[in-house]
Motif scaffolding. Structure first.
Motif, PDB file in Angstrom:
ATOM      1  N   THR A 134     -14.831 -14.056   4.818  1.00 36.31           N
ATOM      2  CA  THR A 134     -15.674 -14.228   5.720  1.00 36.31           C
ATOM      3  C   THR A 134     -15.014 -14.434   7.310  1.00 36.31           C
ATOM      4  OG1 THR A 134     -17.839 -15.169   6.855  1.00 36.31           O
ATOM      5  CG2 THR A 134     -16.141 -16.725   5.777  1.00 36.31           C
ATOM      6  N   ARG A 135     -15.814 -14.465   8.304  1.00 31.35           N
ATOM      7  CA  ARG A 135     -15.264 -14.646   9.549  1.00 31.35           C
ATOM      8  C   ARG A 135     -15.889 -15.642  10.366  1.00 31.35           C
ATOM      9  NH1 ARG A 135     -16.497  -9.356   9.487  1.00 31.35           N
ATOM     10  NH2 ARG A 135     -17.569  -9.316  11.372  1.00 31.35           N
ATOM     11  N   ARG A 136     -15.566 -16.308  11.213  1.00 30.12           N
ATOM     12  CA  ARG A 136     -16.090 -17.361  11.846  1.00 30.12           C
ATOM     13  C   ARG A 136     -17.312 -16.709  12.882  1.00 30.12           C
ATOM     14  NH1 ARG A 136     -13.183 -21.178  16.706  1.00 30.12           N
ATOM     15  NH2 ARG A 136     -15.141 -22.361  17.168  1.00 30.12           N
TER      16      ARG A 136
END
Length: 225
Positions: free
Chosen positions: A181-183
């Motif tokens: 995932t990403r922030r």
């Protein structure tokens, strides 16, 4: 696994913990069709929660990790009356994901894909974050309990995911270096949640299995509890 069990960690703090292996995972046999579906998984987890209710366990918190967080979110959206809150931990939710259409259950046999050591260890992306002995114990357990990979179908059921429908207390928690995932995706999930009681926690120095890292697991516990 050298004290790295999330359940043991919860119990050590006096928190009753129950876990379910979805069909075809861990100690749970595969569905007669050989397939695992998100819809059936939601039903199975709901059955377990209703069983706990029959045993006088009052509306537990539901924690879902990785793809399990998608299952937990669906329960929080549509069956929230049986849980008190939800933890979306390392969720792979992404509103831009296009899931494969169709359900092969009852139509064709699933493929036989065996697990590999590399596959069992793919969540570990931070060298030195966990000692080699503990990492090897994790891999050996994964190879023993999940020798054959689960076969998913009916994944388009995940298109029902809508954070705005989560209106119970919710925590979004993830590792800073989570490779799944990403922030900005996690922050977007948090913002879209319909609950007024919600929190977002990023665990510095950890990746996908943050609860297994000696440096992060106590922070994981503090946030979850």
């Amino acid at each position: 696994m050298h004290g790295a069990s999330a359940m043991d960690l919860l119990v050590s703090e006096g928190i009753g913990a129950y876990a379910i292996d979805l069909r075809g995972m861990g100690s749970t046999r595969r569905d007669p069709s050989g397939w695992t579906t998100p819809e059936q998984s939601v039903d199975d987890v709901t059955d377990v929660l209703n069983y706990l209710k029959s045993q006088n366990v009052r509306r537990p918190m539901l924690i879902g990790w990785s793809q399990g967080a998608l299952i937990a979110q669906l329960i929080a959206q549509f069956r929230s009356e049986i849980i008190s809150s939800v933890v979306l931990y390392g969720s792979i939710y992404n509103p831009d994901t296009e899931f494969e259409q169709g359900n092969k259950k009852g139509k064709e046999a699933p493929p036989v894909v065996m697990n590999t050591w590399e596959g069992a260890m793919e969540d570990w992306t931070l060298p030195g974050a966990i000692d080699e002995e503990a990492a090897s114990a994790f891999g050996a357990t994964a190879m023993r309990t999940d020798a054959r990979k689960v076969s998913w179908t009916g994944l388009d059921f995940f298109h029902k995911l809508d954070p705005a429908l989560v209106r119970i207390p919710a925590l979004v928690i993830y590792g800073e270096h989570d490779g799944y995932t990403r922030r900005e995706v996690q922050e977007g999930l948090f913002r879209r949640l319909g609950s007024e009681a919600k929190a977002l926690e990023r665990l510095a120095g950890a990746d996908h299995p943050a609860h297994l890292y000696p440096q992060a697991r106590r922070r994981w516990l503090a946030a979850v509890r």
